[in-house]
Design a protein around this motif. Structure first.
Motif, PDB file in Angstrom:
ATOM      1  N   LYS A  79      -7.182   9.530  -8.723  1.00  0.00           N
ATOM      2  CA  LYS A  79      -7.003  10.241  -7.455  1.00  0.00           C
ATOM      3  C   LYS A  79      -7.665  11.615  -7.564  1.00  0.00           C
ATOM      4  CE  LYS A  79      -2.821   8.109  -5.727  1.00  0.00           C
ATOM      5  NZ  LYS A  79      -3.469   6.858  -6.074  1.00  0.00           N
ATOM      6  N   SER A  80      -8.208  12.065  -6.456  1.00  0.00           N
ATOM      7  CA  SER A  80      -8.833  13.378  -6.434  1.00  0.00           C
ATOM      8  C   SER A  80      -7.823  14.449  -6.866  1.00  0.00           C
ATOM      9  CB  SER A  80      -9.314  13.628  -5.006  1.00  0.00           C
ATOM     10  OG  SER A  80      -9.764  14.929  -4.873  1.00  0.00           O
ATOM     11  N   GLY A  81      -8.181  15.276  -7.836  1.00  0.00           N
ATOM     12  CA  GLY A  81      -7.311  16.369  -8.288  1.00  0.00           C
ATOM     13  C   GLY A  81      -6.305  15.983  -9.354  1.00  0.00           C
ATOM     14  N   GLU A  82      -6.115  14.685  -9.565  1.00  0.00           N
ATOM     15  CA  GLU A  82      -5.089  14.217 -10.519  1.00  0.00           C
ATOM     16  C   GLU A  82      -5.321  14.782 -11.930  1.00  0.00           C
ATOM     17  OE1 GLU A  82      -5.170   9.945 -10.793  1.00  0.00           O
ATOM     18  OE2 GLU A  82      -3.698   9.895 -12.424  1.00  0.00           O
ATOM     19  N   LEU A  83      -6.577  14.805 -12.353  1.00  0.00           N
ATOM     20  CA  LEU A  83      -6.908  15.262 -13.713  1.00  0.00           C
ATOM     21  C   LEU A  83      -6.343  16.652 -13.994  1.00  0.00           C
ATOM     22  CD1 LEU A  83      -8.615  14.955 -16.361  1.00  0.00           C
ATOM     23  CD2 LEU A  83     -10.550  15.869 -15.076  1.00  0.00           C
ATOM     24  N   PHE A  84      -6.437  17.532 -12.991  1.00  0.00           N
ATOM     25  CA  PHE A  84      -6.053  18.929 -13.202  1.00  0.00           C
ATOM     26  C   PHE A  84      -4.545  19.068 -13.424  1.00  0.00           C
ATOM     27  CE2 PHE A  84      -9.610  19.174  -9.897  1.00  0.00           C
ATOM     28  CZ  PHE A  84     -10.589  19.044 -10.871  1.00  0.00           C
ATOM     29  N   THR A  85      -3.770  18.119 -12.904  1.00  0.00           N
ATOM     30  CA  THR A  85      -2.304  18.232 -12.995  1.00  0.00           C
ATOM     31  C   THR A  85      -1.818  18.095 -14.437  1.00  0.00           C
ATOM     32  OG1 THR A  85      -1.879  15.862 -12.669  1.00  0.00           O
ATOM     33  CG2 THR A  85      -2.062  17.213 -10.683  1.00  0.00           C
ATOM     34  N   TYR A  86      -2.632  17.475 -15.297  1.00  0.00           N
ATOM     35  CA  TYR A  86      -2.203  17.297 -16.693  1.00  0.00           C
ATOM     36  C   TYR A  86      -2.389  18.567 -17.522  1.00  0.00           C
ATOM     37  CZ  TYR A  86      -1.766  12.340 -15.786  1.00  0.00           C
ATOM     38  OH  TYR A  86      -1.377  11.123 -15.277  1.00  0.00           O
ATOM     39  N   PHE A  87      -3.007  19.589 -16.945  1.00  0.00           N
ATOM     40  CA  PHE A  87      -3.319  20.791 -17.729  1.00  0.00           C
ATOM     41  C   PHE A  87      -2.690  22.052 -17.132  1.00  0.00           C
ATOM     42  CE2 PHE A  87      -6.677  17.773 -18.746  1.00  0.00           C
ATOM     43  CZ  PHE A  87      -6.688  17.842 -20.132  1.00  0.00           C
ATOM     44  N   ALA A  88      -1.549  21.886 -16.470  1.00  0.00           N
ATOM     45  CA  ALA A  88      -0.938  23.018 -15.763  1.00  0.00           C
ATOM     46  C   ALA A  88      -0.678  24.209 -16.681  1.00  0.00           C
ATOM     47  CB  ALA A  88       0.370  22.560 -15.113  1.00  0.00           C
ATOM     48  N   ASP A  89      -0.406  23.967 -17.962  1.00  0.00           N
ATOM     49  CA  ASP A  89      -0.087  25.072 -18.876  1.00  0.00           C
ATOM     50  C   ASP A  89      -1.291  25.574 -19.668  1.00  0.00           C
ATOM     51  OD1 ASP A  89       2.540  25.199 -18.107  1.00  0.00           O
ATOM     52  OD2 ASP A  89       3.136  23.620 -19.515  1.00  0.00           O
ATOM     53  N   TRP A  90      -2.482  25.118 -19.322  1.00  0.00           N
ATOM     54  CA  TRP A  90      -3.691  25.549 -20.032  1.00  0.00           C
ATOM     55  C   TRP A  90      -4.415  26.596 -19.184  1.00  0.00           C
ATOM     56  CZ3 TRP A  90      -6.297  22.259 -24.070  1.00  0.00           C
ATOM     57  CH2 TRP A  90      -5.449  21.261 -24.566  1.00  0.00           C
ATOM     58  N   LYS A  91      -5.318  27.322 -19.829  1.00  0.00           N
ATOM     59  CA  LYS A  91      -6.144  28.269 -19.072  1.00  0.00           C
ATOM     60  C   LYS A  91      -7.381  27.519 -18.560  1.00  0.00           C
ATOM     61  CE  LYS A  91      -8.738  32.518 -19.424  1.00  0.00           C
ATOM     62  NZ  LYS A  91     -10.033  32.653 -20.086  1.00  0.00           N
ATOM     63  N   PHE A  92      -7.535  27.485 -17.253  1.00  0.00           N
ATOM     64  CA  PHE A  92      -8.703  26.804 -16.691  1.00  0.00           C
ATOM     65  C   PHE A  92      -9.941  27.694 -16.862  1.00  0.00           C
ATOM     66  CE2 PHE A  92      -6.538  23.891 -13.276  1.00  0.00           C
ATOM     67  CZ  PHE A  92      -5.690  23.384 -14.250  1.00  0.00           C
ATOM     68  N   GLU A  93     -10.950  27.176 -17.523  1.00  0.00           N
ATOM     69  CA  GLU A  93     -12.222  27.903 -17.633  1.00  0.00           C
ATOM     70  C   GLU A  93     -13.138  27.500 -16.481  1.00  0.00           C
ATOM     71  OE1 GLU A  93     -12.714  30.261 -19.669  1.00  0.00           O
ATOM     72  OE2 GLU A  93     -11.417  29.950 -21.397  1.00  0.00           O
ATOM     73  N   ARG A  94     -13.074  26.210 -16.098  1.00  0.00           N
ATOM     74  CA  ARG A  94     -13.830  25.733 -14.927  1.00  0.00           C
ATOM     75  C   ARG A  94     -13.237  24.417 -14.457  1.00  0.00           C
ATOM     76  NH1 ARG A  94     -18.217  22.203 -13.911  1.00  0.00           N
ATOM     77  NH2 ARG A  94     -18.994  21.962 -16.039  1.00  0.00           N
ATOM     78  N   ILE A  95     -12.993  24.319 -13.166  1.00  0.00           N
ATOM     79  CA  ILE A  95     -12.689  22.993 -12.609  1.00  0.00           C
ATOM     80  C   ILE A  95     -13.581  22.801 -11.383  1.00  0.00           C
ATOM     81  CG2 ILE A  95     -10.282  22.866 -13.397  1.00  0.00           C
ATOM     82  CD1 ILE A  95      -9.404  23.437 -10.514  1.00  0.00           C
ATOM     83  N   ASP A  96     -14.006  21.564 -11.166  1.00  0.00           N
ATOM     84  CA  ASP A  96     -14.713  21.317  -9.914  1.00  0.00           C
ATOM     85  C   ASP A  96     -14.722  19.838  -9.544  1.00  0.00           C
ATOM     86  OD1 ASP A  96     -16.894  20.113 -11.279  1.00  0.00           O
ATOM     87  OD2 ASP A  96     -17.844  22.059 -11.535  1.00  0.00           O
ATOM     88  N   GLU A  97     -15.101  19.606  -8.303  1.00  0.00           N
ATOM     89  CA  GLU A  97     -15.246  18.231  -7.800  1.00  0.00           C
ATOM     90  C   GLU A  97     -16.585  18.151  -7.091  1.00  0.00           C
ATOM     91  OE1 GLU A  97     -11.979  15.685  -6.282  1.00  0.00           O
ATOM     92  OE2 GLU A  97     -12.947  16.019  -4.370  1.00  0.00           O
ATOM     93  N   VAL A  98     -17.397  17.190  -7.534  1.00  0.00           N
ATOM     94  CA  VAL A  98     -18.770  17.114  -7.034  1.00  0.00           C
ATOM     95  C   VAL A  98     -19.082  15.687  -6.596  1.00  0.00           C
ATOM     96  CG1 VAL A  98     -21.188  17.350  -7.747  1.00  0.00           C
ATOM     97  CG2 VAL A  98     -19.518  18.989  -8.571  1.00  0.00           C
ATOM     98  N   ILE A  99     -19.775  15.556  -5.470  1.00  0.00           N
ATOM     99  CA  ILE A  99     -20.268  14.240  -5.040  1.00  0.00           C
ATOM    100  C   ILE A  99     -21.772  14.207  -5.311  1.00  0.00           C
ATOM    101  CG2 ILE A  99     -20.667  12.736  -3.037  1.00  0.00           C
ATOM    102  CD1 ILE A  99     -18.023  13.810  -1.895  1.00  0.00           C
ATOM    103  N   PHE A 100     -22.214  13.150  -5.975  1.00  0.00           N
ATOM    104  CA  PHE A 100     -23.646  13.083  -6.291  1.00  0.00           C
ATOM    105  C   PHE A 100     -24.170  11.656  -6.143  1.00  0.00           C
ATOM    106  CE2 PHE A 100     -23.181  11.184 -10.519  1.00  0.00           C
ATOM    107  CZ  PHE A 100     -21.870  11.528 -10.841  1.00  0.00           C
ATOM    108  N   GLU A 101     -25.473  11.554  -5.928  1.00  0.00           N
ATOM    109  CA  GLU A 101     -26.113  10.244  -5.784  1.00  0.00           C
ATOM    110  C   GLU A 101     -26.509   9.726  -7.162  1.00  0.00           C
ATOM    111  OE1 GLU A 101     -29.368  10.201  -3.012  1.00  0.00           O
ATOM    112  OE2 GLU A 101     -29.389   8.013  -2.955  1.00  0.00           O
TER     113      GLU A 101
END
Ligand code: SAM
Length: 205
Positions: free
Chosen positions: A161-183
């Motif tokens: 699911k979109s965004g699901e990955l980020f939920t597993y790292f709530a206690d970590w420091k995010f250096e970069r997160i993103d969501e990209v659509i590509f061909e």
């Protein structure tokens, strides 16, 4: 023999299915966790080893695994021809065992193969095997109602699911997160992917 991933066939032969050019994200990881003697890397789902070998060339001590025997063989071959050592072996992201910690842990294109019931334990393990101040990089294909399933979708591969990955790292420091659509043109049929990516640091409270 029954196979669990088409990559076992796709990695047969001398050619490198993914080529031998390393992923561009590795230089980002190196900046966030620069090499010093003894620094270590774990590549989860290493494919044919292009990224593992690049990190070994940069001096890191590299461990790598993949479900495919052909991928592991080619990883070891690429390491040998590049004059570096990589500890590569066959293992399953769903139940791999690891008794050491790493400075950098990454997995590209592979967590889609986690069975739903193993996700929580996988991310608990990931936390355990990352050194304090260590870096984790993960990307995963996610579903969007307006995108069709890619034509070369693999056996056992599951959209997240979109965004699901980020939920597993709530206690970590995010250096970069993103969501990209590509061909993409893999398999010879143009199609689109949506990918979520996280780079995060394990910060001791
Ligand atoms: C999209 S490829 C990415 C390979 C590599 N990370 C790269 O970027 O070149 C996905 C990889 O996941 C591996 N794989 C599939 N199921 C797996 C599992 N259960 N455990 C470990 N690796 C798996 C495949 O063999 C394949 O090499």
């Amino acid at each position: 023999m029954s196979i669990r991933t088409n990559y076992e066939k796709w990695y047969e032969g001398e050619d490198y299915y993914w080529g031998t050019e390393p992923g561009g994200f590795l230089d980002e990881l190196i900046k966030l966790c620069p090499y010093t003697p003894g620094k270590s890397v774990l590549d989860i789902g290493c494919g044919e080893g292009k990224d593992a070998v690049y990190m070994a060339e940069k001096g890191y001590s590299v461990t790598a695994f993949d479900l495919t025997e052909n991928g592991v063989k080619k990883t070891l071959k690429l390491a040998e021809s590049s004059g570096v050592e990589v500890e590569a072996y066959v293992d399953d992201i769903n139940d791999f065992a690891m008794d050491k910690q790493f400075d950098i842990v990454y997995s590209t294109g592979t967590v889609q193969y986690l069975f739903e019931e193993n996700k929580k334990e996988f991310f608990r393990k990931l936390e355990e095997i990352t050194k304090p101040d260590g870096i984790v990089y993960i990307n995963v294909f996610v579903e969007k109602s307006f995108l069709e399933l890619p034509p070369d979708w693999d056996i056992e591969e599951k959209m997240w699911k979109s965004g699901e990955l980020f939920t597993y790292f709530a206690d970590w420091k995010f250096e970069r997160i993103d969501e990209v659509i590509f061909e993409d043109n893999s398999g010879g049929i143009p199609h689109y992917h949506c990918m979520d990516t996280i780079i995060c640091r394990k910060v001791k409270a």
